[in-house]
Design an enzyme around this catalytic site. Structure first.
Site, short mmCIF file in Angstrom:
data_model
loop_
_atom_site.label_atom_id
_atom_site.label_comp_id
_atom_site.label_asym_id
_atom_site.label_seq_id
_atom_site.Cartn_x
_atom_site.Cartn_y
_atom_site.Cartn_z
N ASP A 186 0.82 -1.22 0.00
CA ASP A 186 0.00 0.00 0.00
C ASP A 186 0.85 1.26 0.00
O ASP A 186 0.41 2.31 -0.46
CB ASP A 186 -0.90 0.01 1.25
CG ASP A 186 -2.35 -0.29 0.91
OD1 ASP A 186 -2.60 -0.83 -0.18
OD2 ASP A 186 -3.22 0.01 1.74
N ASN A 241 -14.84 4.13 3.17
CA ASN A 241 -14.79 4.24 4.62
C ASN A 241 -13.45 4.80 5.08
O ASN A 241 -13.34 5.52 6.06
CB ASN A 241 -15.05 2.89 5.28
CG ASN A 241 -15.40 3.03 6.74
OD1 ASN A 241 -16.23 3.85 7.12
ND2 ASN A 241 -14.74 2.26 7.59
#
Length: 302
Positions: free
Chosen positions: A150, A213
């Site tokens: 990531d 989210n």
């Protein structure tokens, strides 16, 4: 060629099985509540024909979760593959590559040791990410394992973007800096935007957004990340579903003092109980919009 893609969360395991010849998803699913002491884990499998299978099993760790996925994929009646030998590679989404990994890697034994050393930078997710890789290496020892990070895409940021205004020794000794997250998403979105525009990515400047989210933005120049909204952890940046985003850092010791909270308590408060959830009681924007229509005062200003 079949490729299995895994995303090992702190208490969950998501998977997708791809047929790469035409980039078709053959099956995907989710194992939730891994290690739950109050009940069984929920295992959901979905097939390309729309069939959905939901099971409840007692699953103590990610190794058992992976075994449940493998058992389904190779099941003689409902499975997709006859043998694990048909799966030619496994891709793992890994939260943190630190300053060490700036691109995806073919995982070797030495890489496992390096990933172990990065646990303190991602204590909630890294142990699960590593466990997922180890479980695959045990169940599929001859199958290549690829780790996609990531943080990797953001490693092109200049020092002016990633250094905090803290004593420099904290960066040198403890690796305190902005790392950025959602890198795989920002890389893909920037590439697709260039394709849709018919432009050369290496000559474009753009802002990419990852919205959900958890949300973040990235400033991309000539195809490389120049700056990003998330920082040392995914808590920094936008207000999110349950994360507070940017706040005055002095609020942290203030809350510790007035509420007698531990550092872990405050961390849980800011990551799990804040954001839209903390302000309105809802973490989903659809619920917030409904609350606005119903006249809920907490939802009006969000």
């Amino acid at each position: 060629m079949l490729i299995l893609v895994l995303n090992s969360g702190s208490s969950s395991l998501k998977y997708k099985l791809y047929q790469m010849l035409n980039e078709e998803v053959l099956a995907y699913g989710l194992v939730e509540r891994i290690g739950s002491t109050n009940g069984k884990a929920v295992v959901t499998h979905r097939l390309k024909n729309g069939d959905k299978i939901t099971l409840e099993e007692r699953i103590t760790d990610h190794s058992e979760a992976l075994k449940a996925v493998i058992e389904f994929l190779t099941d003689s009646e409902r499975g997709i593959v006859q043998s694990l030998d048909q799966i030619k590679a496994v891709g793992h989404r890994v939260l943190h590559g630190g300053e060490i990994y700036s691109k995806a890697i073919l995982v070797k034994e030495s890489d496992i040791e390096v990933l172990e050393s990065l646990k303190e930078l991602g204590p909630l997710h890294m142990p699960a990410n590593i466990m997922g890789i180890k479980a695959c290496r045990q169940l599929m020892p001859d199958t290549p394992q690829v780790a996609v990070f990531d943080t990797a895409f953001h490693q092109t940021m200049p020092r002016s973007s990633f250094l905090y205004a803290l004593p420099y020794e904290y960066y040198e000794k403890y690796r305190v800096r902005r790392y950025g997250f959602h890198g795989t998403s920002h890389r893909y979105v920037s590439q697709r935007a260039a394709q849709i525009l018919g432009k050369n990515l290496s000559k474009l400047k753009m802002i990419t957004l990852h919205l959900g989210n958890g949300s973040s933005a990235a400033a991309i120049k000539d195809g490389k990340c120049f700056d990003t909204s998330m920082g040392f952890t995914p808590l920094e940046g936008f207000v999110m579903g349950t994360r507070c985003g940017d706040i005055d850092p002095a609020i942290v010791p203030f809350l510790q003092n007035v509420l007698n909270l531990s550092p872990n308590d405050v961390d849980t408060l800011m990551n799990k109980k804040s954001g839209f959830l903390g302000m309105t009681g809802y973490s989903d924007m659809r619920d917030i919009q409904k609350a606005r229509r119903d006249g809920d005062e907490r939802a009006k200003d969000v």
